[in-house]
Design a protein around this motif. Structure first.
Motif, mmCIF file in Angstrom:
data_model
loop_
_atom_site.group_PDB
_atom_site.id
_atom_site.type_symbol
_atom_site.label_atom_id
_atom_site.label_comp_id
_atom_site.label_asym_id
_atom_site.label_seq_id
_atom_site.Cartn_x
_atom_site.Cartn_y
_atom_site.Cartn_z
ATOM 1 N N LYS A 66 0.849 -1.178 0.000
ATOM 2 C CA LYS A 66 0.000 0.000 0.000
ATOM 3 C C LYS A 66 0.890 1.235 0.000
ATOM 4 C CE LYS A 66 -3.853 2.034 2.440
ATOM 5 N NZ LYS A 66 -3.840 2.698 3.732
ATOM 6 N N ILE A 67 0.615 2.146 -0.952
ATOM 7 C CA ILE A 67 1.364 3.394 -0.972
ATOM 8 C C ILE A 67 0.641 4.353 -0.037
ATOM 9 C CG2 ILE A 67 2.104 5.331 -2.406
ATOM 10 C CD1 ILE A 67 2.083 3.307 -4.766
ATOM 11 N N THR A 68 1.297 4.721 1.062
ATOM 12 C CA THR A 68 0.564 5.474 2.079
ATOM 13 C C THR A 68 0.722 6.974 1.936
ATOM 14 O OG1 THR A 68 2.417 5.075 3.545
ATOM 15 C CG2 THR A 68 0.504 3.671 3.833
ATOM 16 N N SER A 69 1.774 7.421 1.272
ATOM 17 C CA SER A 69 1.869 8.860 1.063
ATOM 18 C C SER A 69 2.871 9.149 -0.036
ATOM 19 C CB SER A 69 2.318 9.567 2.351
ATOM 20 O OG SER A 69 3.702 9.377 2.536
ATOM 21 N N GLY A 70 2.922 10.416 -0.438
ATOM 22 C CA GLY A 70 3.929 10.844 -1.386
ATOM 23 C C GLY A 70 3.371 11.252 -2.738
ATOM 24 N N SER A 71 4.277 11.784 -3.545
ATOM 25 C CA SER A 71 3.908 12.143 -4.907
ATOM 26 C C SER A 71 5.074 11.783 -5.814
ATOM 27 C CB SER A 71 3.621 13.646 -5.004
ATOM 28 O OG SER A 71 4.809 14.372 -4.781
ATOM 29 N N ALA A 72 4.779 11.562 -7.079
ATOM 30 C CA ALA A 72 5.819 11.251 -8.051
ATOM 31 C C ALA A 72 5.459 11.965 -9.344
ATOM 32 C CB ALA A 72 5.918 9.743 -8.260
ATOM 33 N N VAL A 73 5.952 13.197 -9.476
ATOM 34 C CA VAL A 73 5.582 13.982 -10.656
ATOM 35 C C VAL A 73 6.493 13.595 -11.814
ATOM 36 C CG1 VAL A 73 5.358 16.291 -11.619
ATOM 37 C CG2 VAL A 73 4.751 15.860 -9.231
ATOM 38 N N GLU A 80 2.042 16.945 -20.617
ATOM 39 C CA GLU A 80 1.878 17.656 -19.352
ATOM 40 C C GLU A 80 2.489 16.850 -18.215
ATOM 41 O OE1 GLU A 80 0.106 20.767 -18.750
ATOM 42 O OE2 GLU A 80 0.801 20.762 -20.837
ATOM 43 N N PRO A 81 2.979 17.535 -17.175
ATOM 44 C CA PRO A 81 3.429 16.800 -15.985
ATOM 45 C C PRO A 81 2.242 16.119 -15.302
ATOM 46 C CG PRO A 81 4.105 19.110 -15.919
ATOM 47 C CD PRO A 81 3.150 18.973 -17.046
ATOM 48 N N VAL A 82 2.485 14.907 -14.808
ATOM 49 C CA VAL A 82 1.423 14.199 -14.081
ATOM 50 C C VAL A 82 1.996 13.591 -12.801
ATOM 51 C CG1 VAL A 82 -0.114 13.586 -15.972
ATOM 52 C CG2 VAL A 82 1.898 12.176 -15.516
ATOM 53 N N LEU A 92 -2.210 4.988 -16.140
ATOM 54 C CA LEU A 92 -0.908 4.467 -15.776
ATOM 55 C C LEU A 92 -0.433 3.466 -16.824
ATOM 56 C CD1 LEU A 92 0.695 5.256 -13.345
ATOM 57 C CD2 LEU A 92 -0.149 3.240 -12.162
ATOM 58 N N ALA A 93 -1.378 2.666 -17.316
ATOM 59 C CA ALA A 93 -1.049 1.662 -18.325
ATOM 60 C C ALA A 93 -0.513 2.313 -19.600
ATOM 61 C CB ALA A 93 -2.277 0.810 -18.633
ATOM 62 N N ARG A 94 -0.921 3.556 -19.871
ATOM 63 C CA ARG A 94 -0.423 4.233 -21.077
ATOM 64 C C ARG A 94 1.005 4.721 -20.884
ATOM 65 N NH1 ARG A 94 -5.385 8.161 -22.400
ATOM 66 N NH2 ARG A 94 -7.010 6.581 -22.295
ATOM 67 N N ILE A 95 1.389 4.923 -19.640
ATOM 68 C CA ILE A 95 2.748 5.391 -19.362
ATOM 69 C C ILE A 95 3.717 4.218 -19.257
ATOM 70 C CG2 ILE A 95 4.168 6.505 -17.602
ATOM 71 C CD1 ILE A 95 1.845 8.427 -17.150
ATOM 72 N N ARG A 96 3.267 3.155 -18.595
ATOM 73 C CA ARG A 96 4.098 1.957 -18.464
ATOM 74 C C ARG A 96 4.432 1.405 -19.852
ATOM 75 N NH1 ARG A 96 0.134 -1.562 -14.741
ATOM 76 N NH2 ARG A 96 0.520 -0.632 -12.703
ATOM 77 N N GLY A 97 5.698 1.115 -20.049
ATOM 78 C CA GLY A 97 6.100 0.499 -21.313
ATOM 79 C C GLY A 97 6.202 1.499 -22.449
ATOM 80 N N ASP A 98 5.541 2.643 -22.337
ATOM 81 C CA ASP A 98 5.599 3.643 -23.383
ATOM 82 C C ASP A 98 6.588 4.742 -22.988
ATOM 83 O OD1 ASP A 98 4.952 5.031 -25.702
ATOM 84 O OD2 ASP A 98 3.449 6.234 -24.648
ATOM 85 N N ARG A 99 6.272 5.455 -21.900
ATOM 86 C CA ARG A 99 7.143 6.540 -21.437
ATOM 87 C C ARG A 99 8.169 6.055 -20.418
ATOM 88 N NH1 ARG A 99 8.350 9.109 -24.183
ATOM 89 N NH2 ARG A 99 7.553 7.653 -25.692
ATOM 90 N N ILE A 100 7.821 4.997 -19.701
ATOM 91 C CA ILE A 100 8.738 4.457 -18.700
ATOM 92 C C ILE A 100 8.879 2.953 -18.922
ATOM 93 C CG2 ILE A 100 9.186 4.111 -16.237
ATOM 94 C CD1 ILE A 100 7.628 6.654 -15.673
ATOM 95 N N GLU A 356 10.586 22.165 -5.747
ATOM 96 C CA GLU A 356 9.753 21.427 -6.680
ATOM 97 C C GLU A 356 9.637 22.159 -7.991
ATOM 98 O OE1 GLU A 356 6.047 20.103 -5.167
ATOM 99 O OE2 GLU A 356 7.009 18.921 -3.593
ATOM 100 N N VAL A 357 9.587 21.379 -9.050
ATOM 101 C CA VAL A 357 9.434 21.957 -10.366
ATOM 102 C C VAL A 357 8.028 22.498 -10.516
ATOM 103 C CG1 VAL A 357 9.566 21.508 -12.832
ATOM 104 C CG2 VAL A 357 11.030 20.265 -11.239
ATOM 105 N N GLY A 358 7.908 23.737 -10.918
ATOM 106 C CA GLY A 358 6.598 24.297 -11.219
ATOM 107 C C GLY A 358 5.720 24.485 -9.997
ATOM 108 N N GLN A 359 6.181 24.046 -8.842
ATOM 109 C CA GLN A 359 5.465 24.230 -7.576
ATOM 110 C C GLN A 359 4.054 23.640 -7.573
ATOM 111 O OE1 GLN A 359 7.180 25.479 -5.014
ATOM 112 N NE2 GLN A 359 8.895 25.742 -6.397
ATOM 113 N N GLN A 360 3.802 22.633 -8.443
ATOM 114 C CA GLN A 360 2.449 22.049 -8.392
ATOM 115 C C GLN A 360 2.458 20.841 -7.466
ATOM 116 O OE1 GLN A 360 4.690 20.937 -10.269
ATOM 117 N NE2 GLN A 360 3.986 19.672 -11.943
ATOM 118 N N GLY A 361 1.281 20.454 -6.997
ATOM 119 C CA GLY A 361 1.136 19.270 -6.125
ATOM 120 C C GLY A 361 1.816 19.510 -4.846
#
Lengths: 361, 306, 299
Positions: A66-73, A80-82, A92-100, A356-361
């Motif tokens: 279980k991921i209990t906290s945090g962010s991964a931009v 766009e940043p996500v 997530l499935a679109r990023i896996r294997g494609d971007r990462i 943080e980049v862009g100060q978002q999240g």
């Protein structure tokens, strides 16, 4: 070396529910990854190095994980940043294997034994591109050639068990680079291979990622391997980052007792195959919530504060930069090894969220 | 692959020889086969008559040679009850049993495959509970009792299906459900645990890491691997159902070999029993051979072995 | 330097761990309860039955269960075709089932363990012969074998026990041999052998303790299977003599009256389901507790 940031992880924490209680596998992990850069993540098994990276794309079993906290931009080349941890599974499935992309430790068990290697590469291409049918197949053959499989066209129809370990790992690399990703996460990609093959795989990974300017997170427990390829070194212990900085700087001026232990246990820098086992004591139990320094029980410099609170990250004296996202040298220790004295109780740790980049999240 | 097939065929042949030995001694367990083959209250003259007629006075080795010689030609002697060649009687009944068994198998697969896959891929959910429940029930509900209860509910009370006989589709439903319930449970358990196991394989993580979505991982990666396990136990399950058909065919008066076994045993018609036993065992042996071949064809690791 | 107590405070002790397995698996508790009930009935049958299980009373034959409008709570589960109390007969029936199951498994396990140990330990030709015969028995449709042998030998409790004892041995042979081979390969036995330990010492000191878990688990499932098959034989009129109240015999009788008095067949069947459910849950639980390799994941 200080290119754009491609991944920014803040305060990541992961827990596992087990029959013996809750395992705090990852605590408060923060780091930045720059474009084209290789981040070496080292630590002994159970240090949380794999779990933290796998959990970025939710590739851990949930439950019990279980991921209990945090962010991964994640900041892709075009897009766009996500925050990966907030994305619905479909996205997530679109990023896996494609971007990462991913390369795993054991290439035998990581490939489906009942599917031809070509098909396993083509599957990823088909999923993330417009390519169809034979074009897709051609692309897979091209990728096989690219990673140096001789007779790629015929080899397309082979099954994994007909390949040697090194060739299977090349297939894994072909899958990882199939869609020209921003990042490849390589989880001990050479550990299961013969020593002679290891160097070949390391070279190939380096060549391909430099060529395509892919950032790499290289997880390893082998400092010898990491020394040759990483730009930045991140040392993990007991589920936390204990030290991080440019690799040459960390090697020449280790500022965490655990890193010093690691390097002391390493007879000569760059020597292959030195496992990180020769430090006194055993790895910490992760059942207790992080209320003290995980290394306290094994640390020669330990004092009462180490057992009362968890050390935050401090800048190591002499760090070239005071910006941790620019890979200033940081260490999570209450003892200032440079000045050989305990840190002042009012010396505050770094607030990672301030960078943080862009100060978002 | 060829060598693998060759060994398997030889093994099957040896197995059949073993089956002949077992069925030969099976009727001689009490030491006096003539006594076994007449009614309990038969006169000593009747027993003696049987002994001479069946050649039980000859040395055992002669008897065995005669038995094997006949068996090879498909000759198991006359049925004592029907006064006709045993093997011919068996073959007449085979289609009915195969029909029933296939219907039961179809019923079992129809429910167990989706249940096992959903249960295994969603552990801890209501579907998983359902899958585990059926897996358990299949093992704990005796099929002969289930058959009776099905008759009470669906034939006697609701009048949806006939109580007995073999006449069209409606008549096969209840026997197939009763016979298929055990395999239903077995398959569900097996598929569920196979899915659970395959799910945690490294290559499934690889599939997810490629961005393949869950249903595609299920259909392309997991199911292909689970189907191997399924194929590997089809032969065993068929053997089980041949046994289970003894009850089910008797209860529903289904004219197959299961009912014939019961009748032959009650009538102490042991030449017929031997014919059925050898035929059934042979059927299972051949089926196991075929599933092994199918197994080899699906699994490239065996296919390319030399 | 050792990890200090601070780190250990959230780690559970072995006892807590066992307790947690028991409690998490509520199904295991249910299994213990179900099986305990049956065992209690079998042991104390004579003290708890409300009526004689064999005394006939044709005036009250085929009386429905107590809750039925034509029923009488004097006979809570009704009476059979000869006017005998169903409940009392079911309680007594548990004796036949458990006796067959217990002694059947005892015989099968003894033979199986002995042959499995020999085959696995000695290997070579003896191993091939033993496994060949075991596989041969597993190739013949099981029920067919049992039915024919039962018909040849005739109806008696001893025969039924012997039949199940012998026909189930091959399974135990297979499991024992597999475990022996696995344990023999493990480092500690190899080192014991190289240190010159005698075969007896290795078998009793190293191999048998490791066998207990898997064998006990299989024994539970097999016992449940035998109870099942005994009832099946009874149903075909091939188990214990008709005078003895057994669940199979009761089912066989109930079958004749299924149309108008379905309870005569329904209750003995439920008793079988009850027992075998209990034993299966117990078996699953035993496997979880005794065999760490088979333990289910934390999810």
């Amino acid at each position: 070396m200080t290119g754009d940031t491609v991944l920014q992880v803040r305060n990541l924490a992961v827990e596992f529910d087990s029959i013996d209680g809750t395992v705090h596998a990852v605590n408060n992990v923060s780091f930045d990854l720059k474009r084209g850069q290789t981040l070496g993540v080292v630590g002994e098994s159970g240090s949380g190095k794999s779990v933290s990276m796998m959990s970025l794309l939710r590739l851990i079993a949930e439950p019990p994980g279980k991921i209990t906290s945090g962010s991964a931009v994640f900041l892709p080349r075009n897009g766009e940043p996500v925050d990966l941890l907030q994305l619905p599974k479909r996205w997530l499935a679109r990023i896996r294997g494609d971007r990462i992309g991913f390369v795993f430790q054991d290439p035998m068990s990581s490939l489906n034994p009942l599917m031809t290697v070509g098909e396993q590469i083509a599957e990823s291409v088909r999923k993330h591109t417009e390519l169809q049918g034979s074009v897709c197949r051609d692309r897979a053959v091209e990728l096989l050639e690219h990673v140096g499989i001789p007779g790629a066209a015929e080899r397309y129809n082979n099954y994994p068990h007909q390949f040697s370990g090194g060739m299977r790992q090349r297939v894994m690399i072909a899958i990882a680079i199939a869609c020209n990703p921003d990042i490849i996460i390589a989880d001990e990609p050479t550990t299961a291979l013969d020593v002679t093959v290891q160097a070949e795989i390391v070279d190939r990974m380096q060549k391909l990622t430099k060529e395509l300017s892919i950032s790499v997170i290289w997880i390893s427990h082998d400092l010898g391997v990491v020394a040759g390829i990483a730009d930045v070194l991140m040392v993990m212990y007991g589920g936390s980052v204990v030290e991080r900085g440019e690799i040459s700087r960390v090697y020449s001026h280790p500022r965490h007792p655990y890193t010093i232990g690691l390097l002391g246990a390493l007879p000569k820098l760059g020597a292959a195959q030195k496992r990180l086992v020769n430090i006194g004591g055993s790895p910490p139990s992760l059942f207790s919530p992080p209320r003290q320094c995980a290394f306290a029980a094994r640390c020669p410099w330990v004092f009462d504060r180490c057992k009362a609170e968890r050390p935050p990250l401090f800048f190591a004296t002499g760090s070239h930069s005071e910006d941790p996202s620019a890979h200033g040298h940081v260490t999570a220790c209450f003892y200032d090894l440079e000045k050989d004295r305990r840190r002042d109780p009012d010396e505050t740790g770094i607030d990672v969220t301030a960078f943080e980049v862009g100060q978002q999240g | 692959m060829q060598r693998y097939l060759f060994t398997r065929v030889i093994q099957s042949g040896l197995l059949m020889l073993g089956v002949l030995v077992i069925t030969f001694f099976m009727v001689r367990l009490t030491g006096d086969p003539a006594r076994t083959m007449v009614p309990r209250d038969a006169s000593p003259e009747r027993v003696e008559q049987m002994r001479v007629a069946m050649g039980f006075d000859d040395p055992l080795i002669i008897q065995f040679a005669r038995y094997v010689g006949g068996a090879v030609r498909g000759d198991f002697g006359q049925s004592l009850h029907y006064r006709a060649p045993s093997m011919r009687l068996v073959l007449e009944r085979v289609p009915a049993t195969i029909q029933l068994t296939l219907a039961a198998l179809g019923f079992a697969l129809l429910f167990s495959v989706p249940l096992g896959i959903i249960g295994g891929s969603r552990p801890g959910t209501i579907w998983d509970t359902l899958a585990r429940g059926f897996g358990l029930l299949g093992q704990t509900v005796p099929n002969f009792w289930l058959a009776l209860m099905l008759i009470v509910v669906f034939s006697v009370e609701l009048r949806w299906f006939p109580t007995f006989g073999r006449s069209g589709f409606a008549s096969v439903v209840l026997p197939a459900v009763a016979l298929g319930f055990f395999p239903l449970g077995q398959f569900t358990r097996l598929i569920r645990s196979a899915v659970l196991e395959v799910r945690s394989e490294d290559y499934i993580r690889t599939a997810y890491s490629k961005g393949i979505e869950e249903w595609q991982v299920l259909s392309r990666h997991i199911f292909r691997n689970v189907s191997i396990t399924l194929v590997s136990i089809l032969g065993v399950q068929f053997g089980y159902m041949l046994g289970g058909s003894i009850y089910i065919e008797s209860i529903f008066a289904w004219p197959g070999i299961g009912r014939m076994i019961n009748e032959a045993v009650q009538a102490r018609d042991f030449p017929l029993v031997q014919a059925i036993a050898v035929f059934s065992a042979g059927f299972v042996v051949v089926l196991n051979l075929l599933t092994d071949i199918a197994y080899a064809l699906i699994d490239p690791r065996i296919r390319y072995e030399d | 330097m050792r990890i200090d107590a601070l780190d250990q405070e959230n780690v559970r002790s072995p006892f807590q761990r066992a307790l947690r397995i028991v409690l998490r698996d509520k199904t295991g508790l249910i299994g213990v309860f179900l099986f305990g009930t049956v065992l209690f009935c079998a042991v104390f049958a004579a003290y708890i039955v409300p009526h004689s299980p064999i005394e006939q009373n044709l005036r009250i034959s085929r009386q429905p269960p107590g809750w039925h409008e034509a029923g009488d709570w004097e006979y809570p589960l009704g009476t059979d075709n000869l006017g005998r109390d169903m409940l009392s007969r079911i309680i007594y029936g548990s004796r036949v089932s458990l006796t067959v199951g217990f002694f059947g498994v005892l015989i099968a396990m003894s033979i199986g363990m002995l042959l499995g140990l020999v085959a696995g330990y000695l290997g070579g030709t003896i191993d091939n012969v033993i496994m060949g015969v075991a596989n041969l028995f597993l190739a013949i449709p099981y029920l067919l074998l049992v039915v024919v042998v039962a018909a040849v030998l005739g109806r008696s409790l001893i025969n039924v026990i012997l039949i199940f004892g012998f026909t189930n041995a091959p399974l135990f042979v297979r499991i024992t041999r597999g475990e022996v081979l696995r344990i023999r390969k493990s480092g500690y036995v190899e080192s014991a052998v190289s240190l010159g330990a005698k075969p007896g010492r290795i078998i009793f000191g190293h191999i048998l303790p490791n066998l207990i878990g898997p064998l006990l688990t299989v024994a539970t499932f097999e016992m449940s299977g035998m109870i099942f098959y005994e009832a099946g034989l009874g149903f075909l009129g091939l188990s214990v003599p008709p005078g003895i109240p057994s669940w199979g015999n009761m089912l066989a009788a109930g079958r004749q009256y299924i149309q108008f008095s379905p309870w005569i067949a329904a209750f003995p069947g439920l008793a079988i389901v009850f027992t075998s459910l209990g034993m299966n849950l117990l078996g699953d639980w035993l496997r979880d507790v005794l065999d760490p390799r088979m333990r289910r994941s934390a999810s």
